[in-house]
Design an enzyme around this catalytic site. Structure first.
Site, mmCIF file in Angstrom:
data_model
loop_
_atom_site.group_PDB
_atom_site.id
_atom_site.type_symbol
_atom_site.label_atom_id
_atom_site.label_comp_id
_atom_site.label_asym_id
_atom_site.label_seq_id
_atom_site.Cartn_x
_atom_site.Cartn_y
_atom_site.Cartn_z
ATOM 1 N N HIS A 4 -8.175 0.843 1.892
ATOM 2 C CA HIS A 4 -7.886 0.714 3.329
ATOM 3 C C HIS A 4 -8.708 1.730 4.138
ATOM 4 O O HIS A 4 -8.171 2.580 4.845
ATOM 5 C CB HIS A 4 -6.393 0.909 3.601
ATOM 6 N N GLU A 31 0.839 -1.201 0.000
ATOM 7 C CA GLU A 31 0.000 0.000 0.000
ATOM 8 C C GLU A 31 0.871 1.246 0.000
ATOM 9 O O GLU A 31 1.951 1.246 0.604
ATOM 10 C CB GLU A 31 -0.922 -0.007 1.226
#
Length: 530
Positions: free
Chosen positions: A279, A261
């Protein structure tokens, strides 16, 4: 007085700064900018981050003043807890701040995937009215498999039960009886994979869980299964999931977290049956405020020298008010023990007796260890790294407790065995409503002396004139005696002098006293520093 620097390296709720209050110099930097972080962190006593800032060994090494790292959230994937512990830096998080938000996000992903909500929404916005194309599936009377029955897993199980789902779970650390109390049937992972219509992941990311839902696991599931991961990226193997989707071996998925990420490209993005979000599990105003306020409170406690209930690398936990006054005494006893021993014990017992043991007294063990090593090692010794230092030096440590205390309401003893087999001990207690510290035993001799910054101890053959000789030598050296007590085992046997003085006793003066009175040994203890 210079205020401690609190460095906030990511955007946090405004309530965080308010909760910190006016006692700190609050500074900001972009934790994702490595150069900026390394330039800002050397002055920081506390570092506050979320998930994007990588707090690794390089950052910790650059932060010589750092005392606490606070993660405003649950996970600690981006913090090197081991290195922080070795450096004596407390690591705290906000373990309950986002559990409601994460559980609700899981339900949202599941419903969105089951009813094709995102793709139907996008199609309608393009002017396409295609009801028959987006036929979904009900959750009612289906089997929900929860992988991980922690706080969030339990919340998800409760919510899915309310949908009329039959809930099963896999968690090797939760007894089947405990799961049954929650209305959940406990199964092996293999049986859960075979039985579930919905699989929701709620595990921490560890070497054991990375790739847990991978090729082998996905070979066991129903072709109609929906898989949801709003826990940690990497637990579900994204490539294996994409292959299973392509081959029609699963029906769909809801994915909020990714192995790497930020993630802007994934094989999962090509499937309309997969709902993806960046997320967002903790991204609610309520969760962010709770996380910020929680870590701000923890930082205040940590920088005040207190233990913190949410510290992940300290074994103390919450401290009862009745226990708190004894913490400084435990540390002093540890320092005096090491001074008397002239080295480090191989076996160390911290014994607590009296009614105080009705509370959790683990902090006394940590405080005693902190004192034992305070004058031994070059690095700063804290509640965090004291157990690590003990383990590195091969010191076996035990905390012993007993409700019986025949002589005092409560008594704390530090007892250790040295490498040569000798056993030494020192005991103390707190007296009266003001909690006055008293040393009540030294090497088996009964005494009653208040510890002070400068102390001295001698053991010698009991005979007349010794006290006068000691007083004369100290007087000649300009050292004033504040208090003194003599204790002996038997008349004419051995005696112990415990003395408090106003100034530190120079080494040559101590040697002169030992020689003059024929002492078996003498020790100076300086508690003025530390």
């Amino acid at each position: 007085m210079t205020k401690p620097v609190v460095l906030i390296a990511e955007e946090l709720s405004p309530a965080t700064v308010q909760a910190l209050g006016p006692d700190f110099d609050i500074r900001f930097c972009d934790g994702t900018d490595r150069a900026a972080l390394l330039a800002a962190v050397p002055s920081a006593a506390a570092l506050l981050v979320r998930s994007a800032t990588r707090v690794d060994a390089e950052v910790i090494a650059a932060a010589s003043l750092l005392r606490v790292i606070a993660r405003a959230g649950v996970g600690l994937d981006n913090v090197d807890v081991k290195t922080a512990t070795q450096a004596g830096v407390m690591v705290v998080n906000a373990p309950t701040s986002n559990i409601i938000s994460a559980a609700e996000m899981t339900i949202g992903l599941l419903l969105a995937a089951a009813r094709h909500i995102p793709t139907a929404n996008a199609a309608l916005r393009r002017g396409e009215w295609q009801r028959s194309k987006y036929v979904g599936a009900e959750l009612y009377d289906k089997v929900a498999g929860i992988v991980g029955l922690g706080r969030i897993g339990v919340l998800v199980a409760q919510r899915l039960s309310a949908f009329g789902m039959r809930v099963i779970a896999y968690d090797p650390y939760v007894p089947a009886a405990r799961a049954a109390q929650m209305g959940v049937r406990s199964l092996s992972l293999e049986d859960l994979l075979r039985s579930s219509d919905v699989i929701s992941i709620h595990l921490p990311k560890t070497p054991e869980t990375v790739g847990l839902i991978g090729e082998q696991a996905l070979a066991l599931v129903k072709p109609s299964v929906l898989i949801v991961n709003a826990a940690r990226g990497g637990i579900v193997d994204e490539h294996a999931l994409a292959v299973a989707l392509k081959e029609g071996r699963i029906a769909g998925a809801g994915i909020d977290v990714f192995a790497n990420e930020p993630c802007a490209d994934s094989p999962l993005f090509q499937f309309d049956s997969v709902v993806v979000t960046p997320h967002l599990g903790a991204s609610t105003a309520e969760a962010q405020e709770k996380a910020g306020v929680a870590v701000a409170r923890s930082v205040r406690l940590a920088l005040a020298g207190e233990l913190v209930p949410d510290a992940v690398n300290v074994k103390g936990g919450a401290i009862a008010e009745d226990v708190r006054p004894g913490i400084p005494l435990a540390e002093k006893l540890g320092r005096i023990f090491t001074a008397l021993a002239g080295g480090v014990a191989t076996q160390l017992d911290v014994e607590v007796r009296g009614e105080i043991v009705q509370h959790d007294v683990k902090i006394f063990e940590l405080a005693a260890l902190k004192g034992v090593f305070a004058d031994v090692v070059e690095q700063a010794v804290t509640y965090v790294n004291a157990p690590v230092i003990a383990a590195d030096r091969g010191v076996a440590v035990r905390l012993l407790t007993a409700e019986e205390s025949p002589d005092y309401r409560n008594v704390l003893t530090v007892r250790g065995t040295l490498a040569d087999g000798r056993t030494l001990s020192i005991s103390g207690t707190l007296s009266g409503p003001r909690h006055i510290e008293k040393i009540v035993e030294v090497l088996g001799y009964d005494v009653e002396v208040q510890p002070s910054e400068h102390m001295a101890f001698w053991r010698y053959a009991d005979r007349p004139g010794v006290v006068g000789t000691v007083g004369r030598i100290l007087g000649d050296a300009g050292v004033n005696i504040a208090g003194m007590q003599v204790s002996r085992d038997t008349k004419g046997g051995h005696a112990m002098v415990v003395m408090t003085v106003d100034q530190a006793i120079p080494g040559q003066v101590m040697d002169e006293i030992v020689a003059a009175i024929g002492a078996e040994w003498g020790r100076v203890v300086d508690l003025a520093n530390g």
